[in-house]
Each structure stands twice: as C-alpha cells, then as structure tokens.
Motif scaffolding. Structure first.
Motif, PDB file in Angstrom:
ATOM      1  N   ARG A  15       0.819  -1.200   0.000  1.00 32.58           N
ATOM      2  CA  ARG A  15       0.000   0.000   0.000  1.00 32.58           C
ATOM      3  C   ARG A  15       0.862   1.262   0.000  1.00 32.58           C
ATOM      4  O   ARG A  15       0.533   2.267  -0.615  1.00 32.58           O
ATOM      5  CB  ARG A  15      -0.865  -0.030   1.264  1.00 32.58           C
ATOM      6  CG  ARG A  15      -1.871   1.063   1.400  1.00 32.58           C
ATOM      7  CD  ARG A  15      -2.548   0.942   2.745  1.00 32.58           C
ATOM      8  NE  ARG A  15      -1.639   1.197   3.847  1.00 32.58           N
ATOM      9  CZ  ARG A  15      -1.271   2.410   4.230  1.00 32.58           C
ATOM     10  NH1 ARG A  15      -1.708   3.459   3.601  1.00 32.58           N
ATOM     11  NH2 ARG A  15      -0.434   2.569   5.238  1.00 32.58           N
ATOM     12  N   GLN A  16       2.000   1.197   0.711  1.00 33.46           N
ATOM     13  CA  GLN A  16       2.854   2.381   0.803  1.00 33.46           C
ATOM     14  C   GLN A  16       3.877   2.441  -0.310  1.00 33.46           C
ATOM     15  O   GLN A  16       4.771   3.283  -0.289  1.00 33.46           O
ATOM     16  CB  GLN A  16       3.584   2.372   2.147  1.00 33.46           C
ATOM     17  CG  GLN A  16       2.666   2.539   3.306  1.00 33.46           C
ATOM     18  CD  GLN A  16       3.415   2.370   4.612  1.00 33.46           C
ATOM     19  OE1 GLN A  16       4.276   1.516   4.731  1.00 33.46           O
ATOM     20  NE2 GLN A  16       3.098   3.211   5.573  1.00 33.46           N
ATOM     21  N   PRO A  46      -1.301   0.801  -4.095  1.00 39.09           N
ATOM     22  CA  PRO A  46      -0.476   1.938  -3.645  1.00 39.09           C
ATOM     23  C   PRO A  46      -1.028   3.301  -4.051  1.00 39.09           C
ATOM     24  O   PRO A  46      -0.683   4.297  -3.434  1.00 39.09           O
ATOM     25  CB  PRO A  46       0.871   1.711  -4.333  1.00 39.09           C
ATOM     26  CG  PRO A  46       0.824   0.359  -4.911  1.00 39.09           C
ATOM     27  CD  PRO A  46      -0.584  -0.074  -5.004  1.00 39.09           C
ATOM     28  N   PRO A  49      -3.858   5.973  -0.901  1.00 36.15           N
ATOM     29  CA  PRO A  49      -3.198   6.057   0.393  1.00 36.15           C
ATOM     30  C   PRO A  49      -4.156   5.834   1.561  1.00 36.15           C
ATOM     31  O   PRO A  49      -3.772   5.348   2.597  1.00 36.15           O
ATOM     32  CB  PRO A  49      -2.622   7.459   0.423  1.00 36.15           C
ATOM     33  CG  PRO A  49      -3.388   8.218  -0.592  1.00 36.15           C
ATOM     34  CD  PRO A  49      -3.799   7.244  -1.643  1.00 36.15           C
ATOM     35  N   ARG A 316      14.643  15.587  -4.248  1.00 34.90           N
ATOM     36  CA  ARG A 316      15.771  15.850  -3.352  1.00 34.90           C
ATOM     37  C   ARG A 316      16.498  17.128  -3.787  1.00 34.90           C
ATOM     38  O   ARG A 316      17.722  17.174  -3.884  1.00 34.90           O
ATOM     39  CB  ARG A 316      16.723  14.656  -3.300  1.00 34.90           C
ATOM     40  CG  ARG A 316      16.146  13.480  -2.506  1.00 34.90           C
ATOM     41  CD  ARG A 316      17.193  12.432  -2.135  1.00 34.90           C
ATOM     42  NE  ARG A 316      18.276  12.949  -1.313  1.00 34.90           N
ATOM     43  CZ  ARG A 316      18.163  13.302  -0.027  1.00 34.90           C
ATOM     44  NH1 ARG A 316      16.997  13.216   0.580  1.00 34.90           N
ATOM     45  NH2 ARG A 316      19.203  13.742   0.636  1.00 34.90           N
ATOM     46  N   THR A 346      11.054  17.359  -2.142  1.00 35.84           N
ATOM     47  CA  THR A 346      10.688  16.371  -3.144  1.00 35.84           C
ATOM     48  C   THR A 346       9.210  16.533  -3.450  1.00 35.84           C
ATOM     49  O   THR A 346       8.422  16.750  -2.535  1.00 35.84           O
ATOM     50  CB  THR A 346      10.963  14.946  -2.618  1.00 35.84           C
ATOM     51  OG1 THR A 346      12.370  14.784  -2.476  1.00 35.84           O
ATOM     52  CG2 THR A 346      10.445  13.900  -3.581  1.00 35.84           C
ATOM     53  N   GLY A 347       8.848  16.420  -4.722  1.00 34.26           N
ATOM     54  CA  GLY A 347       7.430  16.458  -5.073  1.00 34.26           C
ATOM     55  C   GLY A 347       7.145  17.444  -6.188  1.00 34.26           C
ATOM     56  O   GLY A 347       8.054  18.072  -6.729  1.00 34.26           O
TER      57      GLY A 347
ATOM     58  N   ILE B 187      -1.493  13.235   2.716  1.00 34.66           N
ATOM     59  CA  ILE B 187      -1.656  12.141   1.753  1.00 34.66           C
ATOM     60  C   ILE B 187      -0.287  11.680   1.253  1.00 34.66           C
ATOM     61  O   ILE B 187      -0.010  10.477   1.153  1.00 34.66           O
ATOM     62  CB  ILE B 187      -2.538  12.595   0.562  1.00 34.66           C
ATOM     63  CG1 ILE B 187      -3.963  12.847   1.045  1.00 34.66           C
ATOM     64  CG2 ILE B 187      -2.541  11.555  -0.539  1.00 34.66           C
ATOM     65  CD1 ILE B 187      -4.711  11.624   1.519  1.00 34.66           C
ATOM     66  N   LEU B 190       1.339   9.599   3.890  1.00 30.94           N
ATOM     67  CA  LEU B 190       0.717   8.285   4.014  1.00 30.94           C
ATOM     68  C   LEU B 190       1.098   7.396   2.840  1.00 30.94           C
ATOM     69  O   LEU B 190       1.222   6.194   2.967  1.00 30.94           O
ATOM     70  CB  LEU B 190      -0.803   8.419   4.096  1.00 30.94           C
ATOM     71  CG  LEU B 190      -1.303   9.094   5.377  1.00 30.94           C
ATOM     72  CD1 LEU B 190      -2.799   9.307   5.306  1.00 30.94           C
ATOM     73  CD2 LEU B 190      -0.954   8.265   6.596  1.00 30.94           C
ATOM     74  N   LYS B 191       1.257   8.008   1.699  1.00 31.72           N
ATOM     75  CA  LYS B 191       1.654   7.255   0.511  1.00 31.72           C
ATOM     76  C   LYS B 191       3.095   6.787   0.617  1.00 31.72           C
ATOM     77  O   LYS B 191       3.478   5.817  -0.004  1.00 31.72           O
ATOM     78  CB  LYS B 191       1.539   8.148  -0.725  1.00 31.72           C
ATOM     79  CG  LYS B 191       0.278   7.960  -1.515  1.00 31.72           C
ATOM     80  CD  LYS B 191       0.390   8.807  -2.765  1.00 31.72           C
ATOM     81  CE  LYS B 191      -0.655   8.431  -3.772  1.00 31.72           C
ATOM     82  NZ  LYS B 191      -0.685   9.363  -4.874  1.00 31.72           N
ATOM     83  N   LYS B 192       3.886   7.518   1.366  1.00 31.95           N
ATOM     84  CA  LYS B 192       5.308   7.235   1.446  1.00 31.95           C
ATOM     85  C   LYS B 192       5.920   7.118   0.063  1.00 31.95           C
ATOM     86  O   LYS B 192       6.801   6.288  -0.177  1.00 31.95           O
ATOM     87  CB  LYS B 192       5.573   5.942   2.214  1.00 31.95           C
ATOM     88  CG  LYS B 192       5.705   6.179   3.709  1.00 31.95           C
ATOM     89  CD  LYS B 192       6.379   5.003   4.363  1.00 31.95           C
ATOM     90  CE  LYS B 192       6.264   5.105   5.863  1.00 31.95           C
ATOM     91  NZ  LYS B 192       6.491   3.854   6.532  1.00 31.95           N
ATOM     92  N   PHE B 194       7.755   9.057  -1.339  1.00 27.51           N
ATOM     93  CA  PHE B 194       9.152   9.459  -1.249  1.00 27.51           C
ATOM     94  C   PHE B 194       9.603   9.154   0.161  1.00 27.51           C
ATOM     95  O   PHE B 194       9.063   9.682   1.111  1.00 27.51           O
ATOM     96  CB  PHE B 194       9.282  10.941  -1.542  1.00 27.51           C
ATOM     97  CG  PHE B 194       8.573  11.336  -2.781  1.00 27.51           C
ATOM     98  CD1 PHE B 194       9.124  11.065  -4.023  1.00 27.51           C
ATOM     99  CD2 PHE B 194       7.338  11.926  -2.719  1.00 27.51           C
ATOM    100  CE1 PHE B 194       8.460  11.406  -5.167  1.00 27.51           C
ATOM    101  CE2 PHE B 194       6.666  12.268  -3.868  1.00 27.51           C
ATOM    102  CZ  PHE B 194       7.230  12.003  -5.092  1.00 27.51           C
ATOM    103  N   LYS B 195      10.582   8.307   0.298  1.00 24.89           N
ATOM    104  CA  LYS B 195      10.822   7.744   1.616  1.00 24.89           C
ATOM    105  C   LYS B 195      11.836   8.515   2.447  1.00 24.89           C
ATOM    106  O   LYS B 195      11.874   8.383   3.651  1.00 24.89           O
ATOM    107  CB  LYS B 195      11.285   6.301   1.476  1.00 24.89           C
ATOM    108  CG  LYS B 195      10.146   5.367   1.157  1.00 24.89           C
ATOM    109  CD  LYS B 195      10.663   4.022   0.709  1.00 24.89           C
ATOM    110  CE  LYS B 195      11.581   3.443   1.760  1.00 24.89           C
ATOM    111  NZ  LYS B 195      12.342   2.325   1.191  1.00 24.89           N
ATOM    112  N   SER B 196      12.656   9.310   1.768  1.00 28.98           N
ATOM    113  CA  SER B 196      13.752   9.923   2.508  1.00 28.98           C
ATOM    114  C   SER B 196      13.233  10.835   3.614  1.00 28.98           C
ATOM    115  O   SER B 196      12.424  11.712   3.397  1.00 28.98           O
ATOM    116  CB  SER B 196      14.619  10.725   1.548  1.00 28.98           C
ATOM    117  OG  SER B 196      15.534  11.467   2.284  1.00 28.98           O
ATOM    118  N   LEU B 201       8.013  17.276   1.636  1.00 30.57           N
ATOM    119  CA  LEU B 201       7.179  16.930   0.484  1.00 30.57           C
ATOM    120  C   LEU B 201       6.403  18.130  -0.017  1.00 30.57           C
ATOM    121  O   LEU B 201       5.919  18.929   0.745  1.00 30.57           O
ATOM    122  CB  LEU B 201       6.211  15.820   0.874  1.00 30.57           C
ATOM    123  CG  LEU B 201       6.903  14.478   0.981  1.00 30.57           C
ATOM    124  CD1 LEU B 201       6.039  13.522   1.763  1.00 30.57           C
ATOM    125  CD2 LEU B 201       7.193  13.939  -0.399  1.00 30.57           C
TER     126      LEU B 201
END
Lengths: 379, 206
Positions: A15-16, A46, A49, A316, A346-347, B187, B190-192, B194-196, B201
């Motif tokens: 899911r994650q 995934p 969420p 990053r 990030t994003g 959200i 929760l989605k993770k 991007f894990k770092s 975010l």
C-alpha cells in the motif's frame, strides 16, 4: 496467525509503495489463492493512500461506543461479585482521569493557528520583450507565441507583430523577465520555450552553414532537422551542437552549473574551452560550471522539462534551488537572514497556484519565511 | 505485527508512560489487573468491532455485544495467556465464531433473514480476509495518528467526518489554502511515495 500478521505487513508495505520485488511476488502468490485475497490486493493498491471514504469512516467509527466500564459491567454481571466490581470501577476511573489529562494536553496543541496573512503574489504569465541590436525594443504581452519568418515577425496564429523589429538588425534578444515564460519559433522552424528570467539571442535569419543561438537562463529546444546546418546553442559554460533533437538547457548566471538534458535524438556538448566534448544519449545530462569540468550524468528528463508542462518538480532538490525557481517564477528576490536552510524538497507543484500556496508549503515544511513587498525573506 | 506498532495506538505520551510497564502488562493481565485488560481492550476493540460488523453487515448493536463478550471470555481465561499474539488470535477466533453462530441461529434467521454463505464455515478465506482488512485498517489508523496534529485534524474531518475543504477551513479556522496544503502533505506522507526522511514533500495541483 503469524501468517496473518505477515500478510498484513506485506499488504501495508504494498500500500505504501515500499515493497521489494521478492515480497511483491510472495504477496501475489498469496493473492492468487482466493478471489477475496485478490480483492484485498486491489483495495489496498499503492495509489490509494487512504481507503475509500465510506469504508474508512465506518472503520474509524468502529468500537467508539464501546466503553471499558461497559466491559467491566459485563464481566461483573457474569461473576456478580460487587466488591470486585467496585475496585475495578475505581481503577478504571483513575485511568480515565489520566487519559483526560493527556487529551486536554493534545487538544491544546491542536488549536495553534496557521492563519498568518501573506501578501498577494501572482504566478508568472506569458510575456517577453524583443530587443534588437540597433536599440529598438518591443514588449510582447500576448500569449500566442512568436514566429520568425523571412517576411517578418508574426504571432503563431499568423497575425503580424505590429512593428517589424526584424529590419536592419543582425541579432535579436528575446528577453523573458522574472515572472514570465514565452515560446518562439525561429526562422528554421526550431521551437524554443523560454523559462522565467531567460534570454535567447538569435539572428533573424540563420547563416548557410550553421545555426547559432545564445542562451542565458533556461530553455527547451525542439530543433528542426537540417543535416547540412548544425544547430549550435551557446551558454556560459557549454556549447551544444545538434542536428535535430529536443533538449533542455539550464544556464542561469546565478547558477554555478549549466545543465543540458537530452530528451530525444543526440547532441554533442563541449565546454566553452572546447577541450572536453561528449555525445549525449537521450536521458543523459551534461553538466559544466566555471570550476567544474564537463561531466555526463544520467538526467531526469521529466524533472528537467517540468517547467514547460507548468509544474515545479523537485526530487531531493536543495532548498536554495527551490527558492531560486520560485523567485524566478513569482518575480521575487530571495534574502537569507541567516544560513541557507539545508533541507531537501521532493514532489510536484503546479506553477499556476498563487504564491500563498507555495508559502504554505514552505511554512508547513518548517521554513520560516516572510514576504516584504517582493522580497522573500528566509529566517 | 511488532509490539512497537501496537503501542503507538496510545500516542506518544502514553507510549512513554507505558513503556516501562510493557513487560509487566501480560503478567499483570494474568494476575487479574483490570488496567491491563483496559490496555488490550483499547488496542483491539476498533479492529474487532469492524471485523464483527463485516460478518454481520448492518447489525452493529449485535456486533458490539459479540465483541464485548469476546473480551469477557478473554478475561475469564486470562491465566492461559502469556503472549500478546495469542491474545489477538484468541479474540479474532472467538469473535468470528460468535458471529457465525449468531448468523446461524434460529433467532437470526427469523429476524434478519440472513443467508449464511456455505463456505463461510469451512476453511475460511473470507474470514481470513476480513481479519487482514481489520488489522490493516488499524495500521493505517495508527499511521494517521503519527501525522502532525493539523494534518491529522484535516484528514479526520475530510475522511472520517466527510467534510468538504470549505467546511474544514471553517471548522479549523484556517485558510482554504492551508487546508489543501495540509491535506496533500498528509496524503503524501501516508503514501510514502518518497521515503527519505530529510525530504520535505511538495505535492499539489489545482
């Protein structure tokens, strides 16, 4: 039952989007055992969420109306020993007092206000200025894009630009200010998209043996194919030679490095000394700076060209770079009161949102910022 | 499931308070300490109630009765449990059995006309899937609890109370933009995707 716990853990990782190939395989094998298992795998995919709203609401409401005193009552009624019941009640009451204090403590923290007003700063728009080397100047505030032809300068829908600035000039500069972006089609059919705070220098007509332009800032090129006349893009630290291809050049004067990212086709990049030269493959980026030798890295095409799709795209990305991109687009000056924050971002973020939203993102991320007229002050 | 995941149910303050007692909780439970029972009750009542409802469909009051009874049985047999995993397994099995016999009872047939699916009583993937779902939901609920408080509030109002962004903006007295930002950051977390940990975010489209 350990099997259940294991599957729950795997599904949660799935899911994650945090699952290894091996674990995914295991999960898929398990899901193949029964349709209800397969359904679970779909329900917790995934890209969702949080479970669907009615289901989630149902889950969160579950157990709410069951109180521990109810349970104690039920236990007591089965044993009918009043004394024990009283002791249990007292102990439960004591725990409730403790929990009451905890939730008071937390609910006070909830009420922190996020309501600071931010001055209205609007996102960038399509605008540019044409400068001829004979000093003539024309502002372009029309979103149609420009088309250079041997008949003069037109908007992309064929309407002539009022004053024909192309006459009697060797070069033109298309200057896109901060808070702007613009697109132009050069006389050879090459299309160039310019990002904020960028200048493209080009001739009204190209020479017969080569097509040379200069870029400062950031631009995306879709070069018209012409095997006999290579297309050359010059920036501070790079010279890019192409035949026909698409690539992004980022060469702001306040950036330490110039980056060329190849989307398709092939280009040759050399540093301005001409000593180092490389041929880029699609997906690769050539990076060079004043002190840095030309080097090739695998590039992120989507990230490099996201501005053209109307997005900020960070992966990053150091705060300083994030701030530069935001400042260019919203026409702001960045001022650091202390050290530059060392956080990474990030994003993605749409470039069409008001600055207020960007500011909220930064604030929620813990960046302490203040906007004074068009100055973004970072504390 | 690890112990750590279970303990976070209680939030940071309680975790600290109760960590010292972690090893003694089972012992206290076996010895008949109601405070230890309360800990397990708070830990499992939500997923268990959901689990029971998923068998009984719309008969939530009966589901509650059944879950309470499961805890009564657990308490009565407390001396037999020396391991938390066994407590969980016991609660799910007893609850499932009670749900199935409720559905199968003459009372249930008469009053609710519930048809009991044939394979439900056999070796039972459906029951298994229901338990997995309940446990997974609880995991997500715990993740939501770990979000910063404002984001938690926004998620709670939006996903639990089904409020629109404008209503949330009013309820929490924050601008709509702040609601959007907190929502989309929650959200993302929760989605993770991007894990770092060091990354902040930024995900938002209008």
């Amino acid at each position: 039952m350990n099997q259940t716990a294991h599957i729950v853990t795997l599904l949660n990782k799935y899911r994650q989007n945090d699952i290894s190939a091996h674990e995914l395989q295991e999960l898929q094998q398990w899901a193949a055992l029964h349709p209800t298992y397969r359904k679970l795998l779909e329900d917790f995919s995934p890209d969702r969420p949080i479970p669907s709203r009615p289901e989630w609401a149902d889950y969160m409401a579950s157990g709410r109306s069951m109180s521990f005193p109810d349970l104690l009552d039920r236990i007591a009624s089965q044993k009918s020993k009043t004394l024990k019941r009283r002791i249990a009640w007292l102990s439960a009451a004591a725990s409730i007092v403790v929990i009451g204090f905890c939730s008071l403590y937390f609910s006070n923290k909830y009420t922190a206000s996020y309501n600071e007003p931010v001055a209205e700063v609007v996102p960038g728009s399509k605008k540019a200025i044409l400068l001829a080397d004979n000093g003539r100047k024309q502002e372009i505030a029309d979103d149609r894009g420009l088309l250079v032809t041997d008949q003069g300068m037109f908007y992309s829908d064929g309407q002539a630009v009022a004053e024909n600035i192309l006459l009697e000039t060797q070069h033109l500069n298309l200057v896109v200010p901060k808070g702007g972006e613009y697109q132009i089609t050069l006389s050879d059919g090459t299309r160039v998209w310019l990002n904020s705070n960028s200048t493209l220098k080009f001739p009204p007509e190209f020479a017969t043996n080569q097509r040379t332009v200069e870029i400062s800032g950031e631009a995306f090129f879709e070069v018209a194919r012409d095997a006999k006349r290579p297309f050359i893009v010059q920036s501070n630290y790079q010279e890019i030679t192409v035949l026909g291809t698409a690539f992004n050049v980022k060469a702001y004067s306040d950036d330490e490095l110039n980056t060329t990212t190849l989307v398709e086709g092939s280009v040759q990049v050399r540093d301005r000394t001409g000593n180092d030269r490389f041929k880029l493959q699609p997906g690769q980026a050539a990076i060079a700076g004043k002190e840095n030798q030309l080097k090739i890295e695998s590039g992120d095409v989507q990230q490099a060209t996201s501005w053209k799709q109307g997005e900020f795209n960070f992966n990053r990305t150091p705060f300083e770079e994030v701030a530069k991109q935001i400042a260019r687009w919203y026409d702001l000056e960045v001022e650091y009161r202390n050290k530059i924050p060392q956080e990474y971002f990030t994003g993605q973020l749409s470039r069409s949102v008001d600055f207020e939203i960007v500011a909220e993102f930064l604030k929620v991320s813990g960046v302490n910022l203040e906007l004074v007229s068009n100055k973004l002050i970072i504390h | 499931m690890t112990r750590a995941a279970n303990w976070s149910t209680f939030g940071p303050f309680n975790v600290r308070m109760m960590c010292n007692r972690l090893s003694t909780i089972i012992a206290n439970f076996q010895a008949g300490d109601p405070a230890a029972l309360e800990i397990y009750f708070n830990m499992y009542k939500r997923p268990l109630h959901y689990f029971a409802k998923s068998f009984l469909k719309h008969h939530a009051p009966e589901a509650e009765e059944i879950v309470l009874d499961s805890f009564v049985k657990l308490w009565q047999q407390r001396a037999n449990f020396n391991d938390e995993e066994k407590i969980k397994a016991f609660l799910y099995i007893v609850t499932k059995n009670a749900c199935l016999s409720f559905l199968n009872s003459a009372y249930a047939r008469q009053h609710f006309e519930t048809e009991l699916p044939d394979d439900l009583l056999a070796e039972d993937p459906e029951g298994h899937a229901k338990q997995i779902k309940a446990e997974l939901f609880e995991m997500i609920a715990q993740e939501v609890r770990k979000l910063p408080e404002t984001q938690q509030k926004v998620i709670q109002l939006s996903h639990y109370e089904n409020k629109s962004h404008s209503e949330i903006s009013e309820a929490l007295q924050m601008s709509k933009n702040t609601v959007y930002v907190n929502y989309s950051r929650a959200i993302s977390t929760l989605k993770k995707a991007f894990k770092s940990q060091k990354d902040w975010l930024f995900t938002f489209f209008m």
